[in-house]
Design a protein around this motif. Structure first.
Motif, short mmCIF file in Angstrom:
data_model
loop_
_atom_site.label_atom_id
_atom_site.label_comp_id
_atom_site.label_asym_id
_atom_site.label_seq_id
_atom_site.Cartn_x
_atom_site.Cartn_y
_atom_site.Cartn_z
N CYS A 32 0.85 -1.91 0.09
CA CYS A 32 0.02 -0.11 0.15
C CYS A 32 0.75 1.36 0.54
CB CYS A 32 -0.93 -0.32 1.66
SG CYS A 32 -1.86 1.48 1.39
N CYS A 35 -0.27 3.06 3.47
CA CYS A 35 0.23 2.52 4.91
C CYS A 35 2.15 1.54 5.50
CB CYS A 35 -0.29 2.12 5.83
SG CYS A 35 -1.60 0.69 4.57
N CYS A 48 -6.73 -1.52 2.74
CA CYS A 48 -6.20 -0.74 3.89
C CYS A 48 -6.50 0.15 3.79
CB CYS A 48 -5.04 -1.63 4.60
SG CYS A 48 -4.39 -1.01 2.64
N HIS A 49 -6.82 1.05 2.18
CA HIS A 49 -6.47 2.34 2.08
C HIS A 49 -7.33 2.47 0.44
CE1 HIS A 49 -3.73 2.88 5.40
NE2 HIS A 49 -4.16 4.14 4.86
ZN LIG Z 1 -2.93 0.92 3.98
#
Ligand SMILES: [Zn+2]
Length: 138
Positions: A32, A35, A48-49
Motif C-alpha cells: 500500500c 501505510c 486498508c486504503h
Molecule cells: Zn494501506
C-alpha cells in the motif's frame, strides 16, 4: 524434474511489475502506498486504503518453503507430458512472512522439497516467459 511451460495470466497489468522484477533477478511484492502494508496477491483495490495505489517493493529473495506439491500429471490444456514432474512450492520471503508466493522448486539431482527448507530466488525461463522459482540454500 521438468518446468511447466505456460504463459502467466496477463488479463490486466496487475502482476507486470512482479514479472519485470523476476527478469532482473528481484523478488517484488505489492504494498500500500499509504501505510506500506504488503498485500499478496496484489488486489485491484487495497482494503486498508482504497484510495491508495500499489507500490512494488523489492524484498528479500530468500525465505522458506511453507508448503509444496509435486505435479506428476499436468492439468494444463495442451500436451505437457514432457514437463512433469515438477514441484510447486509456496515460499514465504524473510521480509514478508505470511505472504506465500507460488513458485517452482529447482531441485538438484535427488533433492526433494521440505517444509521449512531455506530457499533463494532463482527465476527460470519457461518458453517465452520467466517464472518465479527457488533453489535450496546450502
Ligand atoms: Zn494501506
Amino acid at each position: 524434474m521438468g518446468i511447466p511451460v505456460f504463459p502467466p495470466r496477463f488479463d490486466t497489468d496487475l502482476l507486470k511489475p512482479f514479472y519485470e522484477g523476476l527478469e532482473k533477478g528481484e523478488l517484488r511484492m505489492s504494498a500500500c502506498s499509504t501505510c506500506g502494508e504488503f498485500h499478496w496477491y496484489p488486489p485491484e483495490i487495497l482494503h486498508c486504503h482504497p484510495e491508495a495505489k500499489i507500490d512494488w517493493r523489492t524484498i528479500s529473495p530468500e525465505g522458506v518453503i511453507y508448503s509444496f506439491t509435486t505435479v506428476t500429471r499436468s492439468l494444463l490444456p495442451g500436451d505437457h507430458r514432457d514437463e512433469v514432474p515438477f514441484t510447486v512450492i509456496l515460499v514465504e520471503s524473510d521480509d514478508v512472512p505470511n505472504a506465500r508466493i507460488p513458485s517452482i522448486f529447482m531441485a538438484r539431482e535427488g533433492q526433494e522439497a521440505e517444509c521449512g527448507m531455506r530457499v533463494r530466488l532463482s527465476p527460470v525461463q519457461a518458453g517465452e516467459h520467466i517464472l518465479p522459482a527457488f533453489e535450496a540454500i546450502d
